[in-house]
Design a protein around this motif. Structure first.
Motif, PDB file in Angstrom:
ATOM      1  N   ARG A  34      61.938 -59.003  41.056  1.00 22.14           N
ATOM      2  CA  ARG A  34      62.116 -60.848  40.986  1.00 22.14           C
ATOM      3  C   ARG A  34      61.673 -61.432  42.160  1.00 22.14           C
ATOM      4  NH1 ARG A  34      66.029 -59.195  37.653  1.00 22.14           N
ATOM      5  NH2 ARG A  34      65.977 -57.348  39.017  1.00 22.14           N
ATOM      6  N   THR A  35      62.113 -60.784  43.278  1.00 19.65           N
ATOM      7  CA  THR A  35      61.861 -61.584  44.519  1.00 19.65           C
ATOM      8  C   THR A  35      60.405 -61.815  44.868  1.00 19.65           C
ATOM      9  OG1 THR A  35      64.022 -60.780  45.318  1.00 19.65           O
ATOM     10  CG2 THR A  35      62.532 -61.942  46.934  1.00 19.65           C
ATOM     11  N   PRO A  39      68.481 -64.066  52.855  1.00 19.54           N
ATOM     12  CA  PRO A  39      68.919 -65.588  52.853  1.00 19.54           C
ATOM     13  C   PRO A  39      68.464 -66.521  51.585  1.00 19.54           C
ATOM     14  CG  PRO A  39      67.404 -65.006  54.600  1.00 19.54           C
ATOM     15  CD  PRO A  39      67.868 -63.754  54.153  1.00 19.54           C
ATOM     16  N   THR A  40      67.474 -66.111  51.255  1.00 20.76           N
ATOM     17  CA  THR A  40      66.737 -66.864  50.224  1.00 20.76           C
ATOM     18  C   THR A  40      67.429 -66.559  48.962  1.00 20.76           C
ATOM     19  OG1 THR A  40      65.004 -65.272  49.432  1.00 20.76           O
ATOM     20  CG2 THR A  40      64.545 -66.661  51.147  1.00 20.76           C
ATOM     21  N   GLN A  41      68.128 -65.356  48.573  1.00 21.63           N
ATOM     22  CA  GLN A  41      69.040 -65.216  47.579  1.00 21.63           C
ATOM     23  C   GLN A  41      70.442 -66.064  47.605  1.00 21.63           C
ATOM     24  OE1 GLN A  41      68.778 -62.840  44.910  1.00 21.63           O
ATOM     25  NE2 GLN A  41      70.529 -63.530  44.005  1.00 21.63           N
ATOM     26  N   GLN A  91      69.906 -67.737  37.481  1.00 19.67           N
ATOM     27  CA  GLN A  91      69.613 -67.483  39.026  1.00 19.67           C
ATOM     28  C   GLN A  91      68.023 -66.968  39.286  1.00 19.67           C
ATOM     29  OE1 GLN A  91      73.151 -64.274  38.819  1.00 19.67           O
ATOM     30  NE2 GLN A  91      72.858 -64.777  41.009  1.00 19.67           N
ATOM     31  N   VAL A  92      67.506 -66.324  38.202  1.00 21.53           N
ATOM     32  CA  VAL A  92      66.022 -66.164  38.155  1.00 21.53           C
ATOM     33  C   VAL A  92      65.360 -67.533  38.193  1.00 21.53           C
ATOM     34  CG1 VAL A  92      64.152 -64.814  37.382  1.00 21.53           C
ATOM     35  CG2 VAL A  92      66.335 -63.793  37.057  1.00 21.53           C
ATOM     36  N   GLU A  93      65.510 -68.252  37.372  1.00 17.90           N
ATOM     37  CA  GLU A  93      65.001 -69.595  37.293  1.00 17.90           C
ATOM     38  C   GLU A  93      65.068 -70.422  38.311  1.00 17.90           C
ATOM     39  OE1 GLU A  93      66.118 -72.350  33.846  1.00 17.90           O
ATOM     40  OE2 GLU A  93      64.869 -73.515  34.615  1.00 17.90           O
TER      41      GLU A  93
END
Ligand code: ASP
Length: 390
Positions: free
Chosen positions: A132-133, A211-213, A363-365
């Protein structure tokens, strides 16, 4: 500033159908794709024909939608790196979330401005696995027009014994503008940031921070709760001990005024959690009571040495989210999970796949849009500081 391809693809479905509908040679349409724009003398033709396809264009559609400056949100974003939520003040966070929101809207438009990171190089350096990331940063960088490369760790020199600092020197010599770093050791991205001359984004370091999550989770919540995170009661549940997502989320959600709870067995709660400014519970029944949001975490078996839980079955029985346990939360409570999920261990498929209660796909979008916002803000801060040093 390319908009012609998405516009034509969206209306006509590609070069050939567009050429047929507009009565033009396919090479002409190809020329528009290559240039990224449609010459003004063809606008009327395109507008007229698009109407037959039920698309009502105006001349404005032939100008790329511009992204605002980060500073237009009322506060000059001046941070060089994104390493920890601790680095940011509330106005920084508001700027980042507003930019993320802007990109959520922009990503569904036909003619977004793709030039914000044009001429810049983004290198993804993932010392730990990610799906994902890494893909999310790759897409975010590309959507903003950057040159993006992702370093394959299995074939990198790191496996051959190169130290982190040698790697930093090698990467620095490639003159990137932004490095996105994931590493199994806490503090590795921060150490790298001291050795390179570009911006560094922490894409997850050991059990420390992600942090970006946390930012993308906050943006997902803002979307789901009409912009209002302040006052939400949020339970973060499961393997908190090994979770960098939990650490970043606790800091950010506290800053945004949410009431944060941690729910997990004592073996999976950090010993210093009572100093995190949260309420701690060991049982789902009491922990989820009155919660607006239930954020489940993955059982991070790869970070466990020894037995932290008796068995996965027993873990699910006591701490996995199913309909009965979700029933302890507020009526209509929403569920989040940063992924990857262990279905049947911390969450049942039944809950994870229910679009009425699960925010997991959102969350993914949102992740792509939020990362576009972060890259944009960092890049703008770089340009400003370069301008100031000239
Ligand atoms: N993807 C998240 C992380 O990298 C959560 C997880 O792996 O469970 O921390």
């Amino acid at each position: 500033m390319t908009y012609s391809k998405p516009l034509i693809d969206d209306i006509f479905g590609g070069i050939r159908p567009a050429a047929r509908a507009l009565d033009k040679a396919a090479t002409t349409i190809q020329g528009w794709y290559d240039a990224g724009t449609i010459p003004q003398k063809h606008w009327n033709d395109v507008i007229k024909t698009a109407k037959e396809f039920d698309h009502h264009l105006t001349p404005d559609d032939f100008f790329p939608v511009k992204s605002p400056d980060a500073s237009s949100f009322g506060y000059p974003f001046e941070k060089r790196h994104c390493l920890s939520i601790d680095d940011f003040h509330r106005p920084d966070i508001e700027t980042l979330l507003s930019l993320g929101e802007h990109y959520l809207d922009l990503n569904v438009q036909k003619n977004p401005d793709r030039s914000v990171l044009k001429g810049k190089t983004l290198i993804n350096v993932f010392f730990e696995n990610s799906t994902r990331t890494e893909k999310s940063f790759e897409l975010a960088g590309k959507r903003l027009g950057a040159d993006v490369i992702s370093m394959q760790i299995a074939s990198s020199s790191v496996k051959k014994g190169e130290t982190l600092l040698d790697t930093a020197a090698t990467l620095n010599a490639m003159n990137p503008d932004i490095l996105v770093v994931r590493h199994g050791s806490s503090g590795a991205p921060a150490l790298l940031s001291q050795k390179v001359s570009c911006s560094v984004v922490n894409a997850g370091d050991g059990m420390h921070e992600h942090p970006t999550q946390a930012l993308l989770d906050a943006l997902t919540l803002r979307q789901a709760f009409d912009g209002q995170i302040d006052g939400l009661r949020i339970a973060i549940c499961g393997d908190i001990l090994h979770s960098r997502v939990a650490r970043s989320n606790v800091k950010l959600l506290n800053m945004l005024g949410a009431e944060v709870r941690l729910v997990g067995p004592p073996t999976l709660l950090p010993t210093d959690a009572d100093r995190w400014g949260v309420d701690i519970f060991h049982e789902m029944k009491t922990g989820l009571k009155g919660c607006d949001v239930v954020m489940m975490l993955r059982l991070q078996l790869e970070r466990m040495s020894g037995a932290f839980v008796p068995s996965k079955r027993e873990y699910f029985h006591f701490h996995g989210l199913d309909r009965t346990k979700l029933g302890y939360a507020k009526d209509g409570a929403l569920v989040m999970h940063p992924g990857p999920m262990n279905r049947g261990v911390e969450i049942s498929s039944d809950i994870a796949d229910d679009p009425d209660i699960s925010l997991i796909t959102q969350q993914v979008e949102t992740g792509v849009a939020m990362r576009m916002g972060i890259l944009h803000a960092l890049s703008e801060a770089q340009d400003r500081s370069k301008g100031a040093n000239r």
